[in-house]
Write an enzyme that holds these catalytic residues in place. Structure first.
Site, short mmCIF file in Angstrom:
data_model
loop_
_atom_site.label_atom_id
_atom_site.label_comp_id
_atom_site.label_asym_id
_atom_site.label_seq_id
_atom_site.Cartn_x
_atom_site.Cartn_y
_atom_site.Cartn_z
N ASN A 109 8.19 18.18 71.93
CA ASN A 109 8.49 17.62 70.61
C ASN A 109 9.94 17.91 70.28
O ASN A 109 10.51 18.88 70.76
CB ASN A 109 7.58 18.30 69.57
CG ASN A 109 7.81 17.78 68.16
OD1 ASN A 109 7.95 16.56 67.94
ND2 ASN A 109 7.86 18.66 67.18
N HIS A 111 12.26 18.69 66.88
CA HIS A 111 12.11 19.04 65.46
C HIS A 111 13.50 19.23 64.86
O HIS A 111 14.35 19.89 65.46
CB HIS A 111 11.29 20.33 65.33
CG HIS A 111 11.04 20.69 63.91
ND1 HIS A 111 10.12 20.02 63.11
CD2 HIS A 111 11.62 21.62 63.10
CE1 HIS A 111 10.14 20.54 61.90
NE2 HIS A 111 11.03 21.51 61.87
N SER A 138 15.74 21.23 67.60
CA SER A 138 15.13 22.01 68.69
C SER A 138 14.15 21.12 69.45
O SER A 138 13.34 20.42 68.85
CB SER A 138 14.31 23.18 68.12
OG SER A 138 15.06 23.96 67.22
N ASP A 147 4.94 23.30 65.18
CA ASP A 147 6.37 23.59 65.41
C ASP A 147 6.63 25.02 65.89
O ASP A 147 7.69 25.59 65.63
CB ASP A 147 7.19 23.33 64.11
CG ASP A 147 7.08 21.90 63.63
OD1 ASP A 147 6.93 21.00 64.48
OD2 ASP A 147 7.14 21.68 62.41
C1 GAR Z 1 13.97 12.96 64.28
O1 GAR Z 1 15.02 13.47 63.51
C2 GAR Z 1 13.01 14.06 64.67
O2 GAR Z 1 13.65 15.30 64.83
C3 GAR Z 1 12.08 14.10 63.50
O3 GAR Z 1 11.89 12.76 63.15
C4 GAR Z 1 13.10 12.04 63.44
C5 GAR Z 1 12.72 10.78 64.18
O4 GAR Z 1 13.82 9.94 64.32
N1 GAR Z 1 10.85 14.72 63.84
C6 GAR Z 1 10.16 15.47 62.99
O5 GAR Z 1 10.49 15.66 61.84
C7 GAR Z 1 8.90 16.06 63.57
N2 GAR Z 1 8.45 17.16 62.78
P1 GAR Z 1 13.77 8.70 65.30
O6 GAR Z 1 12.49 7.93 64.98
O7 GAR Z 1 14.99 7.91 64.97
O8 GAR Z 1 13.78 9.22 66.69
#
Ligand code: GAR
Length: 214
Positions: A109, A111, A138, A147
């Protein structure tokens, strides 16, 4: 794992990390994105997948089903792709312990925080409110606790006084797009594994803040 690592990406939205991984796999013969699963039918990431001729599935939660029931349907969809690696890229659902336990060591994942700081939501806002000097992202192996899996790689960014959520988020995003494809590449080259909740790169245990070159 066969010669080419079959990568399955789970998304809920924009899919910019998915795009970075697709682009990274174009330059990496050891990995291929074989499918994209979204829990949202309007996720822009699905369009990105179509543009790259990658198969997609949409598993939308039903009103009357439990988390475990949803995860069973998700598992059925996943198994069709026979993945070697499951990549959560902005997949905004909490997964049941049962589900996560069956993919230990093969699900990662990203985060948007310097874990263990700021698990959960609103990480950029929390970093700004706490007046942190640094923030970041991360990549970690997924374990049942949210997480909390071992961190593989982190990227740090500065937080400026004039930052708002959007400026900080876009700085973090840029770093995400650099580190996530790299971790997928490490996994596809069989350099990365998780044993007893510890992440290893080239058989060396990775520290709590992720890989750092000597
Ligand atoms: C990213 O910033 C990722 O780190 C976050 O969602 C976004 C997705 O962006 N993930 C979380 O918050 C998971 N807990 P994307 O759809 O443009 O890749």
């Amino acid at each position: 794992m066969t010669d080419c690592c079959r990568v399955l990406v789970l998304i809920s939205g924009n899919g910019s990390n998915l795009q970075a991984i697709i682009d990274g796999c174009d330059d990496n013969v050891s990995a291929e994105v074989v499918g994209v699963i979204s829990n949202k039918p309007d996720a822009y990431g699905l369009i990105r997948a179509h543009q790259s001729e990658i198969d997609t599935s949409c598993i939308i939660a039903r009103k009357d089903e439990t988390r475990v029931q949803y995860d069973q349907r998700l598992k059925q969809a996943i198994e069709k792709y026979q993945p070697d690696l499951i990549v959560l890229a902005g997949f905004m659902r909490i997964l049941s312990d049962e589900f996560v336990s069956q993919y230990l060591g093969k699900m990662i994942n990203i985060h948007p925080s310097l874990l263990p700081k700021y698990t959960g939501l609103n990480t950029h806002q929390r970093a700004i409110e706490a007046k942190d000097a640094e923030h970041g992202a991360s990549v970690h192996f997924v374990i049942p606790q949210l997480d909390a899996g071992p961190v593989i790689l982190q990227a740090k960014v500065p937080v400026y006084e004039e930052d708002d959520i959007d400026t900080l988020a876009s700085r973090v995003h840029e770093q995400e797009h650099a580190i996530y494809p790299l971790v997928v590449k490490w996994f596809s080259l069989q350099r990365l594994k998780m044993v007893n909740n510890i992440a290893y790169l080239d058989d060396k245990a990775i520290g709590v803040h992720g890989y750092a070159p000597d």
